[in-house]
Design a protein around this motif. Sequence first.
Motif, PDB file in Angstrom:
ATOM      1  N   ASN A  42     -10.471  -5.134  -4.410  1.00 58.58           N
ATOM      2  CA  ASN A  42      -9.126  -5.752  -4.905  1.00 58.58           C
ATOM      3  C   ASN A  42      -8.617  -4.810  -5.994  1.00 58.58           C
ATOM      4  OD1 ASN A  42      -7.679  -7.849  -7.206  1.00 58.58           O
ATOM      5  ND2 ASN A  42      -7.190  -8.174  -5.058  1.00 58.58           N
ATOM      6  N   VAL A  43      -7.371  -4.358  -5.821  1.00 56.91           N
ATOM      7  CA  VAL A  43      -6.396  -3.655  -6.747  1.00 56.91           C
ATOM      8  C   VAL A  43      -5.278  -4.348  -7.212  1.00 56.91           C
ATOM      9  CG1 VAL A  43      -5.144  -1.701  -6.705  1.00 56.91           C
ATOM     10  CG2 VAL A  43      -7.242  -1.391  -5.568  1.00 56.91           C
ATOM     11  N   LYS A  44      -4.803  -4.131  -8.365  1.00 57.20           N
ATOM     12  CA  LYS A  44      -3.502  -5.019  -8.886  1.00 57.20           C
ATOM     13  C   LYS A  44      -2.432  -3.930  -8.952  1.00 57.20           C
ATOM     14  CE  LYS A  44      -5.375  -9.234  -9.119  1.00 57.20           C
ATOM     15  NZ  LYS A  44      -4.955 -10.206  -8.302  1.00 57.20           N
ATOM     16  N   ALA A  45      -1.358  -3.999  -8.849  1.00 60.94           N
ATOM     17  CA  ALA A  45      -0.350  -3.037  -9.270  1.00 60.94           C
ATOM     18  C   ALA A  45       0.809  -3.543  -9.653  1.00 60.94           C
ATOM     19  CB  ALA A  45      -0.212  -2.291  -7.795  1.00 60.94           C
ATOM     20  N   TRP A  46       1.448  -2.723 -10.435  1.00 58.23           N
ATOM     21  CA  TRP A  46       2.770  -3.184 -11.143  1.00 58.23           C
ATOM     22  C   TRP A  46       3.983  -2.155 -10.929  1.00 58.23           C
ATOM     23  CZ3 TRP A  46      -2.214  -3.225 -12.876  1.00 58.23           C
ATOM     24  CH2 TRP A  46      -2.681  -4.584 -13.007  1.00 58.23           C
ATOM     25  N   GLY A  47       4.917  -2.405 -10.633  1.00 65.18           N
ATOM     26  CA  GLY A  47       5.995  -1.126 -10.156  1.00 65.18           C
ATOM     27  C   GLY A  47       7.521  -1.545 -10.797  1.00 65.18           C
ATOM     28  N   GLN A  58      14.355  -3.210  -9.208  1.00 63.48           N
ATOM     29  CA  GLN A  58      13.444  -4.043  -8.880  1.00 63.48           C
ATOM     30  C   GLN A  58      12.308  -3.813  -9.644  1.00 63.48           C
ATOM     31  OE1 GLN A  58      11.989  -2.785  -4.717  1.00 63.48           O
ATOM     32  NE2 GLN A  58      12.968  -4.519  -3.962  1.00 63.48           N
ATOM     33  N   ARG A  59      11.691  -4.821  -9.898  1.00 63.62           N
ATOM     34  CA  ARG A  59      10.470  -4.856 -10.731  1.00 63.62           C
ATOM     35  C   ARG A  59       9.463  -5.743  -9.901  1.00 63.62           C
ATOM     36  NH1 ARG A  59      11.804  -7.772 -15.271  1.00 63.62           N
ATOM     37  NH2 ARG A  59      11.042  -9.765 -14.553  1.00 63.62           N
ATOM     38  N   PHE A  60       8.307  -5.587  -9.803  1.00 66.90           N
ATOM     39  CA  PHE A  60       7.188  -6.119  -8.946  1.00 66.90           C
ATOM     40  C   PHE A  60       5.843  -6.090  -9.271  1.00 66.90           C
ATOM     41  CE2 PHE A  60       8.199  -2.221  -7.076  1.00 66.90           C
ATOM     42  CZ  PHE A  60       6.879  -1.450  -6.641  1.00 66.90           C
ATOM     43  N   LYS A  61       5.282  -6.909  -8.604  1.00 65.85           N
ATOM     44  CA  LYS A  61       3.525  -6.952  -8.739  1.00 65.85           C
ATOM     45  C   LYS A  61       3.200  -7.042  -7.416  1.00 65.85           C
ATOM     46  CE  LYS A  61       3.476  -9.658 -12.917  1.00 65.85           C
ATOM     47  NZ  LYS A  61       2.675 -10.988 -13.635  1.00 65.85           N
ATOM     48  N   VAL A  62       1.952  -6.264  -7.211  1.00 68.35           N
ATOM     49  CA  VAL A  62       1.378  -5.959  -5.840  1.00 68.35           C
ATOM     50  C   VAL A  62      -0.132  -6.330  -6.035  1.00 68.35           C
ATOM     51  CG1 VAL A  62       0.980  -4.837  -3.592  1.00 68.35           C
ATOM     52  CG2 VAL A  62       2.851  -4.190  -5.220  1.00 68.35           C
ATOM     53  N   ASN A  63      -0.610  -7.390  -5.187  1.00 72.24           N
ATOM     54  CA  ASN A  63      -2.083  -7.650  -4.915  1.00 72.24           C
ATOM     55  C   ASN A  63      -2.631  -6.839  -3.661  1.00 72.24           C
ATOM     56  OD1 ASN A  63      -4.526  -9.139  -5.744  1.00 72.24           O
ATOM     57  ND2 ASN A  63      -4.335 -10.016  -3.868  1.00 72.24           N
ATOM     58  N   ILE A  64      -3.604  -5.863  -3.876  1.00 68.50           N
ATOM     59  CA  ILE A  64      -4.014  -5.296  -2.559  1.00 68.50           C
ATOM     60  C   ILE A  64      -5.410  -5.560  -2.382  1.00 68.50           C
ATOM     61  CG2 ILE A  64      -4.233  -3.103  -1.649  1.00 68.50           C
ATOM     62  CD1 ILE A  64      -2.285  -2.037  -3.886  1.00 68.50           C
ATOM     63  N   ASP A  65      -5.676  -5.973  -1.240  1.00 63.40           N
ATOM     64  CA  ASP A  65      -7.141  -6.500  -0.944  1.00 63.40           C
ATOM     65  C   ASP A  65      -7.520  -5.430   0.323  1.00 63.40           C
ATOM     66  OD1 ASP A  65      -7.746  -8.648  -2.296  1.00 63.40           O
ATOM     67  OD2 ASP A  65      -6.482  -9.867  -1.006  1.00 63.40           O
ATOM     68  N   GLY A  66      -8.440  -4.461  -0.155  1.00 60.03           N
ATOM     69  CA  GLY A  66      -8.700  -3.317   0.665  1.00 60.03           C
ATOM     70  C   GLY A  66      -9.930  -3.484   1.333  1.00 60.03           C
ATOM     71  N   SER A  67     -10.275  -3.161   2.397  1.00 62.99           N
ATOM     72  CA  SER A  67     -11.737  -3.084   3.186  1.00 62.99           C
ATOM     73  C   SER A  67     -11.878  -1.730   4.015  1.00 62.99           C
ATOM     74  CB  SER A  67     -11.803  -4.402   3.844  1.00 62.99           C
ATOM     75  OG  SER A  67     -10.991  -4.419   4.775  1.00 62.99           O
ATOM     76  N   VAL A  68     -13.060  -1.528   4.092  1.00 60.85           N
ATOM     77  CA  VAL A  68     -13.283  -0.325   5.211  1.00 60.85           C
ATOM     78  C   VAL A  68     -14.384  -0.897   6.083  1.00 60.85           C
ATOM     79  CG1 VAL A  68     -14.542   1.893   5.430  1.00 60.85           C
ATOM     80  CG2 VAL A  68     -13.155   1.360   3.216  1.00 60.85           C
ATOM     81  N   ASP A  69     -13.868  -0.845   7.675  1.00 64.02           N
ATOM     82  CA  ASP A  69     -14.869  -1.475   8.302  1.00 64.02           C
ATOM     83  C   ASP A  69     -15.807  -0.538   9.107  1.00 64.02           C
ATOM     84  OD1 ASP A  69     -13.443   0.139  10.263  1.00 64.02           O
ATOM     85  OD2 ASP A  69     -12.499  -1.288  11.230  1.00 64.02           O
ATOM     86  N   ALA A  70     -16.608  -1.118  10.069  1.00 63.07           N
ATOM     87  CA  ALA A  70     -17.767  -0.087  10.357  1.00 63.07           C
ATOM     88  C   ALA A  70     -17.206   1.108  11.172  1.00 63.07           C
ATOM     89  CB  ALA A  70     -18.559  -0.955  11.458  1.00 63.07           C
TER      90      ALA A  70
END
Length: 184
Positions: A42-47, A58-70
Motif C-alpha cells: 500500500n502506497v499513499k500519495a498527495w498531489g 487540482q489537489r488530490f490524494k491517491v491510495n495505491i494498492d500494488g501487487s506482483v503476481d507469479a
Amino acid sequence: MKNTLFAVAISIAVSGCGVTIQGEAYKDITPSFDPYDFFNGNVKAWGIVQNRSGELVQRFKVNIDGSVDANNVLTLDETFSYGLGEGVTSRVWTINETGINQYRGTAPDILNEATGTVYGNAMQWRYDMELPVDDTTYNVHFDDWMWAFDENTIVNRSYIRKFGITMAEVTIFMQKQNQSYSPK
C-alpha cells in the motif's frame, strides 16, 4: 514587424516546451529506485496540478494498492479523491519489466503503452492519455519523473504536454505504508 512577430512566436514556442531532464545524470545516485519493490503493497500519495500560469487547479490524494503476481506482473490499483477540482476516480495499471531497468504498462485511459526507464534513484515514465477537461477530452503526453528519497518515499513530477508545449505540471509525494518488501 514581420521579423518581430516571428521572433516572439519562436520565443513563446521555445519557452513553452518546458523542462528536459537527462536521466543519465541520476544513474549513480542512491538509493536505487525499483518500482516493483516500492509499489508492492500500500502506497499513499498527495498531489497537486498547476496550469501553465502556475495556478493550482487540482489537489488530490491517491491510495495505491500494488501487487506482483507469479508472472512478475506489477498491478497498481489507484483510487483518487479530490480536495480541489475533479478528475479520474480510479485507474488500474498493469506493468511488466521488459529488460534491465525497462518497463511497459497499460491502463484503460492510457493510449497505447506507457514506457519507463530507471536511472539509479530516478524513473522516467512516459505515456499518452485521454484527459477529460470540462465537456471534452484531450489527448496529451505525460512525462513523469520519479525520484527515490529513501526506500519508503518518492516524489513525482509530471509534465503534461500538448503539441510539445507544457500545459500543466503535477507534483506528487508518495509514501510506502507497509514495511515488508518481497523481492522480484
